[in-house]
Scaffold this motif. Structure first.
Motif, PDB file in Angstrom:
ATOM      1  N   LEU B  45       0.871  -1.180   0.000  1.00  0.00           N
ATOM      2  CA  LEU B  45       0.000   0.000   0.000  1.00  0.00           C
ATOM      3  C   LEU B  45       0.900   1.220   0.000  1.00  0.00           C
ATOM      4  O   LEU B  45       1.657   1.445   0.951  1.00  0.00           O
ATOM      5  CB  LEU B  45      -0.905  -0.014   1.239  1.00  0.00           C
ATOM      6  CG  LEU B  45      -1.718   1.258   1.517  1.00  0.00           C
ATOM      7  CD1 LEU B  45      -2.622   1.609   0.337  1.00  0.00           C
ATOM      8  CD2 LEU B  45      -2.539   1.090   2.802  1.00  0.00           C
ATOM      9  N   VAL B  46       0.829   2.001  -1.104  1.00  0.00           N
ATOM     10  CA  VAL B  46       1.716   3.156  -1.232  1.00  0.00           C
ATOM     11  C   VAL B  46       0.895   4.433  -1.109  1.00  0.00           C
ATOM     12  O   VAL B  46      -0.136   4.594  -1.777  1.00  0.00           O
ATOM     13  CB  VAL B  46       2.470   3.139  -2.583  1.00  0.00           C
ATOM     14  CG1 VAL B  46       3.437   4.318  -2.665  1.00  0.00           C
ATOM     15  CG2 VAL B  46       3.226   1.839  -2.753  1.00  0.00           C
ATOM     16  N   ASP B  47       1.392   5.297  -0.247  1.00  0.00           N
ATOM     17  CA  ASP B  47       0.715   6.576  -0.024  1.00  0.00           C
ATOM     18  C   ASP B  47       0.787   7.426  -1.292  1.00  0.00           C
ATOM     19  O   ASP B  47       1.816   7.481  -1.975  1.00  0.00           O
ATOM     20  CB  ASP B  47       1.402   7.295   1.140  1.00  0.00           C
ATOM     21  CG  ASP B  47       0.765   8.629   1.437  1.00  0.00           C
ATOM     22  OD1 ASP B  47      -0.472   8.686   1.503  1.00  0.00           O
ATOM     23  OD2 ASP B  47       1.505   9.616   1.566  1.00  0.00           O
ATOM     24  N   GLU B  52      -2.390  10.339   5.225  1.00  0.00           N
ATOM     25  CA  GLU B  52      -2.307   8.926   5.584  1.00  0.00           C
ATOM     26  C   GLU B  52      -3.627   8.480   6.177  1.00  0.00           C
ATOM     27  O   GLU B  52      -3.912   8.677   7.357  1.00  0.00           O
ATOM     28  CB  GLU B  52      -1.131   8.726   6.541  1.00  0.00           C
ATOM     29  CG  GLU B  52       0.181   8.836   5.799  1.00  0.00           C
ATOM     30  CD  GLU B  52       1.279   9.522   6.596  1.00  0.00           C
ATOM     31  OE1 GLU B  52       2.313   9.808   5.986  1.00  0.00           O
ATOM     32  OE2 GLU B  52       1.101   9.767   7.799  1.00  0.00           O
ATOM     33  N   ASN B  54      -5.940   5.594   4.415  1.00  0.00           N
ATOM     34  CA  ASN B  54      -6.637   4.387   3.981  1.00  0.00           C
ATOM     35  C   ASN B  54      -6.105   3.112   4.633  1.00  0.00           C
ATOM     36  O   ASN B  54      -4.947   3.026   5.047  1.00  0.00           O
ATOM     37  CB  ASN B  54      -6.571   4.258   2.456  1.00  0.00           C
ATOM     38  CG  ASN B  54      -7.595   5.156   1.780  1.00  0.00           C
ATOM     39  OD1 ASN B  54      -8.779   5.060   2.083  1.00  0.00           O
ATOM     40  ND2 ASN B  54      -7.126   6.045   0.918  1.00  0.00           N
ATOM     41  N   THR B  55      -6.982   2.133   4.661  1.00  0.00           N
ATOM     42  CA  THR B  55      -6.664   0.828   5.253  1.00  0.00           C
ATOM     43  C   THR B  55      -7.155  -0.272   4.312  1.00  0.00           C
ATOM     44  O   THR B  55      -8.226  -0.160   3.718  1.00  0.00           O
ATOM     45  CB  THR B  55      -7.386   0.659   6.607  1.00  0.00           C
ATOM     46  OG1 THR B  55      -6.910   1.660   7.510  1.00  0.00           O
ATOM     47  CG2 THR B  55      -7.128  -0.718   7.201  1.00  0.00           C
ATOM     48  N   ASP B  89      -2.146   2.899   5.890  1.00  0.00           N
ATOM     49  CA  ASP B  89      -1.315   3.922   5.260  1.00  0.00           C
ATOM     50  C   ASP B  89      -0.708   4.796   6.345  1.00  0.00           C
ATOM     51  O   ASP B  89      -1.341   5.734   6.839  1.00  0.00           O
ATOM     52  CB  ASP B  89      -2.204   4.751   4.317  1.00  0.00           C
ATOM     53  CG  ASP B  89      -1.476   5.953   3.748  1.00  0.00           C
ATOM     54  OD1 ASP B  89      -0.227   5.970   3.798  1.00  0.00           O
ATOM     55  OD2 ASP B  89      -2.158   6.857   3.232  1.00  0.00           O
ATOM     56  N   THR B  90       0.536   4.472   6.712  1.00  0.00           N
ATOM     57  CA  THR B  90       1.201   5.256   7.762  1.00  0.00           C
ATOM     58  C   THR B  90       2.405   6.015   7.222  1.00  0.00           C
ATOM     59  O   THR B  90       3.045   6.756   7.943  1.00  0.00           O
ATOM     60  CB  THR B  90       1.691   4.334   8.896  1.00  0.00           C
ATOM     61  OG1 THR B  90       2.607   3.388   8.342  1.00  0.00           O
ATOM     62  CG2 THR B  90       0.528   3.602   9.539  1.00  0.00           C
ATOM     63  N   ASP B  93       5.475   3.705   2.154  1.00  0.00           N
ATOM     64  CA  ASP B  93       5.414   2.295   1.780  1.00  0.00           C
ATOM     65  C   ASP B  93       4.973   1.458   2.967  1.00  0.00           C
ATOM     66  O   ASP B  93       5.564   1.521   4.049  1.00  0.00           O
ATOM     67  CB  ASP B  93       6.796   1.839   1.300  1.00  0.00           C
ATOM     68  CG  ASP B  93       6.768   0.398   0.830  1.00  0.00           C
ATOM     69  OD1 ASP B  93       5.710  -0.053   0.360  1.00  0.00           O
ATOM     70  OD2 ASP B  93       7.808  -0.266   0.939  1.00  0.00           O
ATOM     71  N   ASN B  94       3.945   0.636   2.775  1.00  0.00           N
ATOM     72  CA  ASN B  94       3.391  -0.235   3.809  1.00  0.00           C
ATOM     73  C   ASN B  94       3.184  -1.594   3.148  1.00  0.00           C
ATOM     74  O   ASN B  94       2.423  -1.691   2.187  1.00  0.00           O
ATOM     75  CB  ASN B  94       2.066   0.332   4.317  1.00  0.00           C
ATOM     76  CG  ASN B  94       2.184   1.807   4.640  1.00  0.00           C
ATOM     77  OD1 ASN B  94       2.671   2.199   5.687  1.00  0.00           O
ATOM     78  ND2 ASN B  94       1.774   2.656   3.684  1.00  0.00           N
ATOM     79  N   ASP B 117      -6.978  10.885  -1.724  1.00  0.00           N
ATOM     80  CA  ASP B 117      -5.713  11.562  -1.424  1.00  0.00           C
ATOM     81  C   ASP B 117      -5.375  12.385  -2.656  1.00  0.00           C
ATOM     82  O   ASP B 117      -5.807  12.083  -3.764  1.00  0.00           O
ATOM     83  CB  ASP B 117      -4.610  10.530  -1.128  1.00  0.00           C
ATOM     84  CG  ASP B 117      -3.485  11.143  -0.309  1.00  0.00           C
ATOM     85  OD1 ASP B 117      -3.502  12.379  -0.097  1.00  0.00           O
ATOM     86  OD2 ASP B 117      -2.595  10.396   0.122  1.00  0.00           O
ATOM     87  N   ASP B 122      -3.986   6.933  -2.988  1.00  0.00           N
ATOM     88  CA  ASP B 122      -3.305   5.778  -2.395  1.00  0.00           C
ATOM     89  C   ASP B 122      -3.598   4.564  -3.272  1.00  0.00           C
ATOM     90  O   ASP B 122      -4.660   4.493  -3.919  1.00  0.00           O
ATOM     91  CB  ASP B 122      -3.843   5.509  -0.982  1.00  0.00           C
ATOM     92  CG  ASP B 122      -3.553   6.657  -0.024  1.00  0.00           C
ATOM     93  OD1 ASP B 122      -2.644   7.453  -0.317  1.00  0.00           O
ATOM     94  OD2 ASP B 122      -4.264   6.744   0.999  1.00  0.00           O
TER      95      ASP B 122
END
Lengths: 625, 201
Positions: B45-47, B52, B54-55, B89-90, B93-94, B117, B122
């Motif tokens: 999951l890329v911002d 920040e 979305n999940t 989304d923190t 890159d997640n 976003d 995202d």
């Protein structure tokens, strides 16, 4: 949820062709205006930002206007935007229209030796009239003069624009009627001056034909328009002779092309000659049937005898068909501007007849003076006619929909010796985009080579000269002036033929920010674990009414700290701000048609976990980045 | 039908049309015994623009006769949850990478939020890595198999196939109403049916 598959998401539309310059004065109305120019404007055509990009060597003077055809499939070289130059040595050159590095022609071909000239034009007589390209068959038509000093003749060629190879039974010799009615080849000194016309499957050629006659005190320069079938040029299909039972009436139009309306009817101005309104039509503007070339209507000024015997050709400017109206504009050496109705041209001036409007628009002259009426028409909400004659000032006349204001809206500040022949570039009627281009010389260019100056004026205020080629002559000097030669503006560049055996190409020195003309849509990022890159696509949509061409790049201004564009095509150094990494949407030979989109993939790496941010800047045109 | 019943029906039907989870499915029989393995599933999951928000939940894995093997490698806002992973989304890159022993099928449920976003959305991307950590070549940009933009009216893009179509071909990603939503949908349908019968009577 919309499920769009990869193929549709990455669709890169095959673009229709950009606006070509396929004939003299840009169109069959012969307005001499390119109103689809989106890269040049009154802000960037300035000495600091605009100038010569490159030059191309040719083998002789070129009088014909250069033609610019996009997306030509050149064998072994692929799709190219091509500029064509036709010289007085009977050579056609096809150059890459955009690439400064590609100085070698894509192809060139000599079509035979021209006769030595009397130095009025050049060292030899070759291709004089501007060719015309039929885009439906990718065929260029031109007329050459071939032979010796005492025996030379006109020939019509039809050639493939991708190779220069003859086609459609090319070439064919132009034939003219003797008094007996027999058809014979042209005689020496016959000139083919007006730009050729391709219309509705026919090729039309205007000619001033020298008819030697021992019984006459002079040589008659009769006028002809001849028609050939475009896809089989072997046989002349129709012929109009201006003065079949009289003298003179040549058709030369100061090089302006033959005009044609949507129905194919031709509008032609004839030089001084006999007139009777039945058989002979010297000193007139005639409307010709597209098939038979019979005169279906005409206008003749009351003083046609004076014009004839004073060598004051009404044809010294040709005809402009005012777009979207029933009007046309004509005028010549005398300096009188004629506004005529196409549907009722007026016939001979007189009670209840004659011109819709006529007035002395420019200085002109009262006797043989070699003046002409160079004109261009900016068709917009409040249209403007630009006119510039010899030893005169550029003038702008407003058109109210039915008449021209006889008092100029503005008058330029430069009195030339020769030159004028204005041309207009603009993005439709958008303020700040209209430019009047012209070439002038301070000396008499008849029979000698004199330096010329390419000039640019703010079209809404022609007292403002915004650029000329002598402001930075080291970089921009034009070279030898060519009579009646008009600057050709196409896709952000100005092409100029010279009497110095060169084609000069001018344009913005740096790429142009076209952000106001496009929308840029960003995708999200996708991470590629194996390369540790973040991929993003940008979709660029051209919202302008015309194509963007000559390379399009996307600069990433203010790229966030730690991020790097891994597939960078370099950084901006000319187009401010400098130092921004760039990606290439397409190269010099590409283009993005109006309404079309192109997708660019960006590859980023980053040294931190911060968002990758930037401001995209779309740069177009042929200048440096 | 009374207006109250009509409203209830409408609500039930609307609930049934609302976004729910999405089922990803692909035939992975081409991976079985493939010498390029062992393979890993990687979800990233890329911002998009710095908000920040979305999940994404990846759950309900079904690998047929295969299995997920070993512990997942988590980075950024990725955590394990019962039955799968949650990626929040923190930061830029997640990511989750999970080795697996392929069976004939791979399927999982993806549930996600779609908060916008700007200027870029995202996005979630899914790929399969070989034993060298290199993406199995696909027709998707960056060799992704699934790319999903987390925007209202979310945009999903599926690789049509692997570059070698014998490896996999035509994965699917289809909406699956959640159980509660299904119940509401069923309830609404029953109400409408009964109301129509009542009107005839």
């Amino acid at each position: 949820m919309r499920l769009l598959f990869l193929a549709s998401l990455l669709a890169v539309f095959l673009c229709p062709a950009q606006v070509p310059v396929a004939m003299s004065q840009h169109n069959t109305d012969r307005t001499n205006a390119n109103l689809s120019e989106v890269l040049l404007n009154t802000s960037n055509v300035r000495p600091a930002t605009f100038g010569k990009l490159f030059a191309r060597d040719v083998d002789n003077t070129a009088y014909a206007e250069p033609l610019v055809i996009p997306n030509v499939n050149i064998p072994g070289k692929g799709l190219r935007n091509v500029v064509y130059v036709a010289t007085m040595s009977n050579t056609i050159y096809a150059f890459d229209a955009d690439d400064p590095q590609e100085s070698t022609p894509l192809w060139s071909r000599n079509y035979g030796n021209g006769p030595p000239d009397d130095s009025w034009f050049a060292s030899t007589r070759g291709i004089l009239g501007t060719p015309a390209v039929d885009l439906s068959t990718n065929t260029m038509y031109f007329v050459k003069t071939e032979g010796t000093a005492t025996a030379n003749h006109l020939w019509l060629h039809a050639v493939d624009i991708a190779t220069g190879a003859d086609k459609f039974f090319s070439p064919t010799q132009l034939l003219f009627p003797k008094d007996t009615g027999d058809l014979v080849p042209s005689t020496p000194h016959t000139i083919q001056r007006p730009g050729l016309l391709v219309s509705n499957g026919s090729v039309y050629i205007g000619i001033a034909y020298f008819r030697p006659d021992a019984n006459e005190s002079w040589i008659s320069q009769d006028g002809f328009v001849v028609r050939y079938t475009a896809n089989d040029i072997r046989t002349q299909q129709a012929r109009f002779q201006t003065t079949p039972t009289g003298l003179k009436g040549g058709i030369w139009q100061a090089a302006r092309g033959l005009a044609a309306d949507a129905a194919g009817y031709l509008y032609v101005a004839t030089a001084g000659g006999d007139w009777d309104g039945v058989t002979n039509f010297g000193s007139s503007v005639v409307r010709l049937h597209p098939g038979t070339l019979a005169v279906v209507d005409y206008y003749t000024p009351a003083n046609h005898e004076t014009l004839f015997h004073g060598n004051l050709d009404i044809s010294g400017g040709g005809v402009i068909l005012v777009p979207g109206t029933d009007y046309l504009v004509a005028g010549g050496k005398e300096g009188v501007i004629y506004l005529l109705k196409r549907s009722a041209m007026g016939n001979l001036d007189g009670a209840g007849a004659g011109a819709w409007q006529k007035f002395p628009g420019i200085n002109g002259c009262m006797t043989d003076c070699a003046a002409t009426l160079g004109t261009a028409w900016w068709n917009k909400t409040n249209p403007i006619l630009y006119a510039w004659s010899r030893r005169d000032y550029l003038r702008a006349f407003a058109f109210n929909g039915s008449t021209l204001n006889t008092t100029p809206a503005a008058v330029g500040t430069l009195r030339n010796e020769m030159g004028g022949t204005p041309a207009v570039s603009a993005n439709g009627g958008t303020a700040g985009t209209g430019i009047v281009w012209a070439t002038t010389t301070a000396a008499n260019a008849n029979a000698t080579v004199v330096p010329g100056v390419l000039r640019a004026y703010n079209a809404l205020d022609i007292t403002q000269e915004i650029w000329n080629s002598e402001m930075n002559s080291t970089r921009d000097s034009m070279g030898g002036y060519v009579k009646f030669a008009q600057p050709v503006v196409a896709s952000g560049k100005v092409y100029m033929v010279t009497n110095s055996n060169k084609l000069q190409v001018y344009g913005p020195q740096c790429g142009v920010d076209v952000g106001s003309m496009v929308t840029v849509t960003r995708s999200g990022f996708r991470y590629v674990a194996s390369t540790r890159k973040y991929l993003q696509t940008l979709t660029i949509r051209n919202n302008a009414p015309a194509s963007l061409s000559g390379a399009v790049n996307v600069a990433l201004d203010n790229l966030s700290s730690g991020a790097t564009l891994a597939n960078s095509a370099g950084s901006t150094s000319c187009a401010a701000p400098s130092g921004s990494p760039m990606a290439t949407a397409f190269g010099l030979s590409g283009f993005l048609a109006a309404g079309a989109s192109r997708t660019v993939t960006l590859e980023f790496t980053t040294t931190n976990n911060n968002p990758i941010t930037y401001t995209p800047r779309v740069i177009a045109g042929g200048g440096a980045r | 039908m009374t207006s109250a019943v009509r409203t209830l029906c409408l609500l039930a039907l609307l609930a049934g049309c609302a976004p729910a989870a999405y089922l990803f499915q692909m035939d992975t029989s081409g991976f079985v015994g493939n010498p390029s393995g062992p393979f890993s599933l990687t979800f990233s999951l890329v911002d998009g623009g710095g908000a920040e928000t979305n999940t994404v939940d990846i759950t309900d894995f079904n690998v047929g006769t295969g299995s997920l093997t070993g512990l997942p490698v988590l980075s950024g806002g990725a955590i394990t949850i019962p039955g799968g992973f949650r990626i929040v989304d923190t930061g830029l890159d997640n990511r989750v990478t999970q080795t697996f022993d392929p069976g004939a099928v791979l399927q999982f449920l993806a549930s996600f939020t779609t908060l916008p976003d700007d200027p870029a959305p995202d996005a979630l991307s899914f790929s399969i890595l070989d034993s060298n950590g290199i993406e199995v070549p696909t027709t998707g940009l960056g060799n992704t198999i699934l790319y999903l933009e987390l925007t209202p009216g979310a945009l999903a893009e599926l690789s049509a196939s692997a570059e070698d179509p014998s490896l996999f071909d035509q994965p699917t990603f289809t909406e699956v109403p959640e159980p509660a939503t299904s119940a509401l949908l069923l309830f609404g349908g029953v109400l409408i049916l009964r109301a129509r019968r009542g009107a005839r009577g």
